[in-house]
Design a protein around this motif. Structure first.
Motif, PDB file in Angstrom:
ATOM      1  N   THR A   1       6.790  23.455 -14.005  1.00 36.50           N
ATOM      2  CA  THR A   1       8.106  23.007 -13.577  1.00 36.50           C
ATOM      3  C   THR A   1       8.543  21.878 -14.502  1.00 36.50           C
ATOM      4  OG1 THR A   1       9.433  22.248 -11.689  1.00 36.50           O
ATOM      5  CG2 THR A   1       7.195  21.370 -11.854  1.00 36.50           C
ATOM      6  N   GLN A   2       9.795  21.923 -14.930  1.00 36.83           N
ATOM      7  CA  GLN A   2      10.295  20.967 -15.922  1.00 36.83           C
ATOM      8  C   GLN A   2      10.720  19.668 -15.247  1.00 36.83           C
ATOM      9  OE1 GLN A   2      10.780  21.291 -19.477  1.00 36.83           O
ATOM     10  NE2 GLN A   2      11.227  19.092 -19.287  1.00 36.83           N
ATOM     11  N   VAL A   3      10.278  18.572 -15.831  1.00 37.88           N
ATOM     12  CA  VAL A   3      10.720  17.238 -15.429  1.00 37.88           C
ATOM     13  C   VAL A   3      11.363  16.583 -16.645  1.00 37.88           C
ATOM     14  CG1 VAL A   3       9.991  14.953 -14.688  1.00 37.88           C
ATOM     15  CG2 VAL A   3       8.982  16.986 -13.635  1.00 37.88           C
ATOM     16  N   THR A   4      12.584  16.125 -16.475  1.00 37.67           N
ATOM     17  CA  THR A   4      13.308  15.460 -17.557  1.00 37.67           C
ATOM     18  C   THR A   4      13.776  14.101 -17.066  1.00 37.67           C
ATOM     19  OG1 THR A   4      14.070  17.581 -18.432  1.00 37.67           O
ATOM     20  CG2 THR A   4      15.225  15.614 -19.168  1.00 37.67           C
TER      21      THR A   4
ATOM     22  N   ASN B   1       8.761   5.456 -10.428  1.00 40.71           N
ATOM     23  CA  ASN B   1       9.080   4.684 -11.633  1.00 40.71           C
ATOM     24  C   ASN B   1       8.968   5.550 -12.890  1.00 40.71           C
ATOM     25  OD1 ASN B   1       9.757   2.487 -13.228  1.00 40.71           O
ATOM     26  ND2 ASN B   1       7.659   1.699 -13.303  1.00 40.71           N
ATOM     27  N   LEU B   2       9.660   6.656 -12.862  1.00 43.25           N
ATOM     28  CA  LEU B   2       9.571   7.598 -13.977  1.00 43.25           C
ATOM     29  C   LEU B   2      10.152   6.995 -15.252  1.00 43.25           C
ATOM     30  CD1 LEU B   2      10.391  10.821 -12.005  1.00 43.25           C
ATOM     31  CD2 LEU B   2       8.384  10.515 -13.454  1.00 43.25           C
ATOM     32  N   LYS B   3       9.546   7.384 -16.368  1.00 43.94           N
ATOM     33  CA  LYS B   3       9.952   6.911 -17.676  1.00 43.94           C
ATOM     34  C   LYS B   3      10.348   8.099 -18.559  1.00 43.94           C
ATOM     35  CE  LYS B   3       6.490   3.237 -17.343  1.00 43.94           C
ATOM     36  NZ  LYS B   3       5.311   2.599 -17.991  1.00 43.94           N
TER      37      LYS B   3
ATOM     38  N   SER C   1      12.298   8.570  -8.724  1.00 45.63           N
ATOM     39  CA  SER C   1      11.083   9.220  -8.240  1.00 45.63           C
ATOM     40  C   SER C   1      11.310  10.722  -8.060  1.00 45.63           C
ATOM     41  CB  SER C   1      10.647   8.628  -6.891  1.00 45.63           C
ATOM     42  OG  SER C   1      10.339   7.257  -7.019  1.00 45.63           O
ATOM     43  N   LEU C   2      10.235  11.474  -8.167  1.00 46.41           N
ATOM     44  CA  LEU C   2      10.238  12.900  -7.870  1.00 46.41           C
ATOM     45  C   LEU C   2       8.913  13.243  -7.196  1.00 46.41           C
ATOM     46  CD1 LEU C   2      11.560  14.808 -11.052  1.00 46.41           C
ATOM     47  CD2 LEU C   2      12.604  14.798  -8.784  1.00 46.41           C
TER      48      LEU C   2
ATOM     49  N   GLY D   1      13.020  18.471 -12.033  1.00 45.85           N
ATOM     50  CA  GLY D   1      14.449  18.253 -12.172  1.00 45.85           C
ATOM     51  C   GLY D   1      14.749  17.202 -13.208  1.00 45.85           C
ATOM     52  N   SER D   2      16.009  16.814 -13.270  1.00 48.74           N
ATOM     53  CA  SER D   2      16.472  15.790 -14.210  1.00 48.74           C
ATOM     54  C   SER D   2      16.807  14.528 -13.440  1.00 48.74           C
ATOM     55  CB  SER D   2      17.702  16.293 -14.967  1.00 48.74           C
ATOM     56  OG  SER D   2      17.376  17.417 -15.758  1.00 48.74           O
ATOM     57  N   VAL D   3      16.192  13.431 -13.843  1.00 43.78           N
ATOM     58  CA  VAL D   3      16.395  12.153 -13.160  1.00 43.78           C
ATOM     59  C   VAL D   3      16.589  11.041 -14.181  1.00 43.78           C
ATOM     60  CG1 VAL D   3      15.062  12.853 -11.133  1.00 43.78           C
ATOM     61  CG2 VAL D   3      13.912  11.708 -13.042  1.00 43.78           C
TER      62      VAL D   3
END
Length: 122
Positions: free
Chosen positions: A116-119, A85-87, A17-18, A10-12
């Motif tokens: 799966t897309q992570v943005t 702590n996504l960057k 966190s995901l 997803g988009s965060v």
């Protein structure tokens, strides 16, 4: 043969966190070592994390060590990637991979999910 389906992307925002999931089909999930990889446009595929078939051994790429945690539940036939702590530089398509042999950070796993897309935005 095992089939893998990733979910949870997803988009965060940066710092969020995901948790990604990798659901596997087939009765022999516990016979496979698992890896997570990622790839962003214009970059080569990058090793993220590895877990042995019984979960006793894990390994992480340098860029995610200390922030990401790989785990698996052999009863549920599912692997997980907890990402904290996504960057923005974590933005990529994340792939789950499985192999009956120990591959660790090698990209030559035999079975791959669709990704799966992570943005992550700043």
């Amino acid at each position: 043969q095992v089939q893998l389906v990733e979910s949870g992307g997803g988009s965060v925002q940066a710092g969020d966190s995901l948790r990604l999931s990798c659901a596997a089909s087939g009765p022999t999930f516990s016979s496979y070592d698992l890896g997570w990889f990622r790839q962003s446009p214009g970059k080569e595929r990058e090793f993220v994390a590895y877990i042995s078939r019984r979960g006793g051994i894990t390994s992480y790429g340098a860029d995610v060590r200390g922030r990401f945690t790989i785990s698996r539940d052999n009863i549920k036939n599912t692997a997980y990637l907890q990402m904290n702590n996504l960057k923005p530089e974590d933005t990529a398509v994340y792939y789950c991979a499985a192999d009956p042999s120990r591959r660790v950070d090698g990209g030559d796993y035999n079975y791959w999910g669709q990704g799966t897309q992570v943005t992550v935005s700043s």
